[in-house]
Motif scaffolding. Sequence first.
Motif, short mmCIF file in Angstrom:
data_model
loop_
_atom_site.label_atom_id
_atom_site.label_comp_id
_atom_site.label_asym_id
_atom_site.label_seq_id
_atom_site.Cartn_x
_atom_site.Cartn_y
_atom_site.Cartn_z
N GLY A 1 -1.71 -26.53 101.94
CA GLY A 1 -0.67 -25.86 102.70
C GLY A 1 -0.90 -24.38 102.90
N SER A 2 -1.85 -23.81 102.17
CA SER A 2 -2.16 -22.40 102.37
C SER A 2 -2.95 -22.22 103.65
CB SER A 2 -2.96 -21.86 101.18
OG SER A 2 -4.22 -22.52 101.10
N VAL A 3 -3.04 -20.98 104.10
CA VAL A 3 -3.70 -20.68 105.37
C VAL A 3 -4.71 -19.57 105.15
CG1 VAL A 3 -3.40 -20.01 107.78
CG2 VAL A 3 -1.61 -21.30 106.62
N LEU A 4 -5.99 -19.85 105.48
CA LEU A 4 -7.01 -18.82 105.47
C LEU A 4 -6.98 -18.11 106.81
CD1 LEU A 4 -10.07 -20.56 103.74
CD2 LEU A 4 -8.51 -18.86 102.76
N VAL A 5 -6.85 -16.78 106.77
CA VAL A 5 -6.71 -16.01 107.99
C VAL A 5 -7.74 -14.89 108.01
CG1 VAL A 5 -5.12 -14.70 109.44
CG2 VAL A 5 -4.23 -16.48 107.94
N ASP A 6 -8.36 -14.72 109.15
CA ASP A 6 -9.30 -13.61 109.34
C ASP A 6 -8.52 -12.30 109.34
OD1 ASP A 6 -11.01 -11.64 110.89
OD2 ASP A 6 -12.37 -13.35 110.75
N GLY A 7 -9.06 -11.29 108.67
CA GLY A 7 -8.36 -10.01 108.57
C GLY A 7 -8.14 -9.34 109.90
N SER A 8 -8.97 -9.67 110.91
CA SER A 8 -8.83 -9.05 112.22
C SER A 8 -7.79 -9.75 113.10
CB SER A 8 -10.18 -9.05 112.95
OG SER A 8 -10.62 -10.39 113.17
N ALA A 9 -7.15 -10.80 112.59
CA ALA A 9 -6.18 -11.55 113.37
C ALA A 9 -5.00 -10.67 113.76
CB ALA A 9 -5.70 -12.77 112.59
N ASN A 10 -4.53 -10.83 114.98
CA ASN A 10 -3.39 -10.08 115.48
C ASN A 10 -2.10 -10.58 114.85
OD1 ASN A 10 -1.07 -9.68 117.59
ND2 ASN A 10 -2.64 -8.21 118.18
N LEU B 1 -3.80 -8.05 110.71
CA LEU B 1 -3.42 -8.35 109.33
C LEU B 1 -4.13 -7.41 108.37
CD1 LEU B 1 -1.80 -10.23 107.52
CD2 LEU B 1 -3.72 -11.82 107.52
N ASN B 2 -5.39 -7.08 108.65
CA ASN B 2 -6.12 -6.12 107.82
C ASN B 2 -5.39 -4.78 107.79
OD1 ASN B 2 -8.55 -4.69 106.62
ND2 ASN B 2 -8.46 -3.73 108.64
N ILE C 1 -8.15 -0.08 100.42
CA ILE C 1 -8.82 -1.33 100.75
C ILE C 1 -9.04 -2.09 99.45
CG2 ILE C 1 -10.88 -2.39 101.74
CD1 ILE C 1 -11.18 0.08 103.51
N PRO C 2 -8.34 -3.18 99.23
CA PRO C 2 -8.39 -3.87 97.93
C PRO C 2 -9.69 -4.64 97.73
CG PRO C 2 -7.07 -5.12 99.46
CD PRO C 2 -7.45 -3.86 100.18
N VAL D 1 -9.26 -12.81 99.83
CA VAL D 1 -10.37 -13.72 99.53
C VAL D 1 -11.71 -13.00 99.67
CG1 VAL D 1 -11.54 -15.86 100.21
CG2 VAL D 1 -9.04 -15.73 100.25
N GLU D 2 -11.86 -12.22 100.73
CA GLU D 2 -13.12 -11.51 100.96
C GLU D 2 -12.83 -10.18 101.62
OE1 GLU D 2 -17.39 -12.09 103.33
OE2 GLU D 2 -15.80 -13.59 103.52
N SER D 3 -13.48 -9.13 101.11
CA SER D 3 -13.33 -7.80 101.70
C SER D 3 -14.65 -7.06 101.60
CB SER D 3 -12.22 -7.01 100.98
OG SER D 3 -12.58 -6.76 99.64
N SER D 4 -14.77 -6.05 102.44
CA SER D 4 -15.96 -5.21 102.40
C SER D 4 -15.52 -3.78 102.12
CB SER D 4 -16.70 -5.30 103.74
OG SER D 4 -15.89 -4.83 104.80
N GLU D 5 -16.44 -2.85 102.27
CA GLU D 5 -16.10 -1.46 101.96
C GLU D 5 -15.11 -0.86 102.95
OE1 GLU D 5 -19.68 0.75 101.74
OE2 GLU D 5 -20.37 -0.20 99.87
N ASN D 6 -15.10 -1.39 104.19
CA ASN D 6 -14.26 -0.75 105.20
C ASN D 6 -13.14 -1.62 105.75
OD1 ASN D 6 -15.98 -2.48 106.50
ND2 ASN D 6 -16.29 -1.16 108.29
N MET D 7 -13.08 -2.90 105.38
CA MET D 7 -12.00 -3.76 105.89
C MET D 7 -11.85 -5.03 105.07
SD MET D 7 -13.49 -5.62 109.31
CE MET D 7 -11.97 -6.55 109.48
N ILE D 8 -10.69 -5.65 105.25
CA ILE D 8 -10.43 -6.96 104.64
C ILE D 8 -10.90 -8.02 105.61
CG2 ILE D 8 -8.63 -8.52 103.80
CD1 ILE D 8 -6.96 -5.99 103.20
N LYS D 9 -11.75 -8.93 105.18
CA LYS D 9 -12.32 -9.93 106.07
C LYS D 9 -11.52 -11.22 106.10
CE LYS D 9 -17.11 -8.30 105.92
NZ LYS D 9 -18.52 -8.69 105.65
#
Length: 431
Positions: free
Chosen positions: A347-356, A376-377, A387-388, A404-412
Amino acid sequence: MDAISTSTLFLVLGALILCSAYFSSSETGMMSINRYKLKHLVNENHAAATRVQALLDRPDRLIGLILIGNNLVNIAATLVAGEISMRLFGDFWGPIVVTIGLTFIILIFAEVTPKTLAALYPEKVAYPSSLLLRPLMLLMYPFVFCINGITNGLLAIINVSPKDADNNTLNREELRTTVFESGSMIPTRHRDMLISILDLENVTAEDIMIPRNEIVAIDVNDEWKDIQRQLVNSQHTRVLLYRDSIDDAVGFVHVRDALRLLSKDQFSKATLLRAVREIYFTPETTQLHNLMHQFQAQKERIGLVVDEYGDIQGLVTLEDILEEIIGEFTTSTLPTYSKEVSVQQDGSVLVDGSANVRELNKELDWNLPTEGPKTLNGLIVEYLQDIPENRVSVRLAGYPIEIVESSENMIKTVRVQPHFYRSENDKASDD
């Protein structure tokens, strides 16, 4: 009146109460009728609707007529009831009985019941009532005119005129509420489209644009073979050309034009640049209803969105505006999700950080805040002021969100648990 039998007086009293009920129900029915449905029926030449509309054109006269009639029959009913009570209960108890009894009878049978019925079924009451009210208006017009002259004079003292009465026009928010609460009168899909059209004033080009980093574009300084390959493999009919940086945009080229040049063996970088179409720029704050009119006036279907400094921030198309009104274009009858969304078995949802954020709210029926950042990022970073790292969890607007996944400049990528969402009212009740 002494010569009239008591039984006859009872019949006269009953008739007067019925007349009072008629005037009471007519007043409520006329004032409660749906004016927009009435205007539609008038345009369809509906005879009863036309009669009612003629009466409602001057509501002060209509109310004056109804109240004159209602007061006449109520006063007459009081006199008849008083005579009956005097005969049955004597000089002492008669006035007491008629005061209490007639008040109860008029309230129940001549006021509350007929007015409630008229409020529930205004058309069924107003249309037949107009058959009698129209000739009554002509018959009693001198009295109505005198009464209205006096009342309008009193209203003029406080600077009120019946001619300045509200003409029942609706502003945008009132119309939106009317459409939203139309229920089964309008199919759900049509109702959603109408509401979306009304909401275009609240949405800007920045809200629906394709972000700068997601624009599919071709650098004209690349090798010619690379340019050819990108054109052949392009999934879009119009492709942006630029030199070295997207800020140095050259223009849009239609794939159809490139194919025409190719068919004539005239396909080269020089001819491709000559086939480029001028770029249409629009500020990021442009409201969608204005942008749609501008596209129509300029005969454009695509444009680049710029900020207050003139820097390119994204790309917007006519299709994006249409999707804002009617939803995503799809040939599937099953629920579909955008590429930024992946619903998991738990029931959870994986969402791309760049999603509007607005698109997520529409697609998944969420209630994430849309006043600030568009992605969302950006929403999470603004909330945390940082940036967590991976596996950090946060509750944002009532939604448990795990990074779930992040880089130095954004949440992925993030994981959202929408079934744990609690509304503000729920949280307030817990407190």
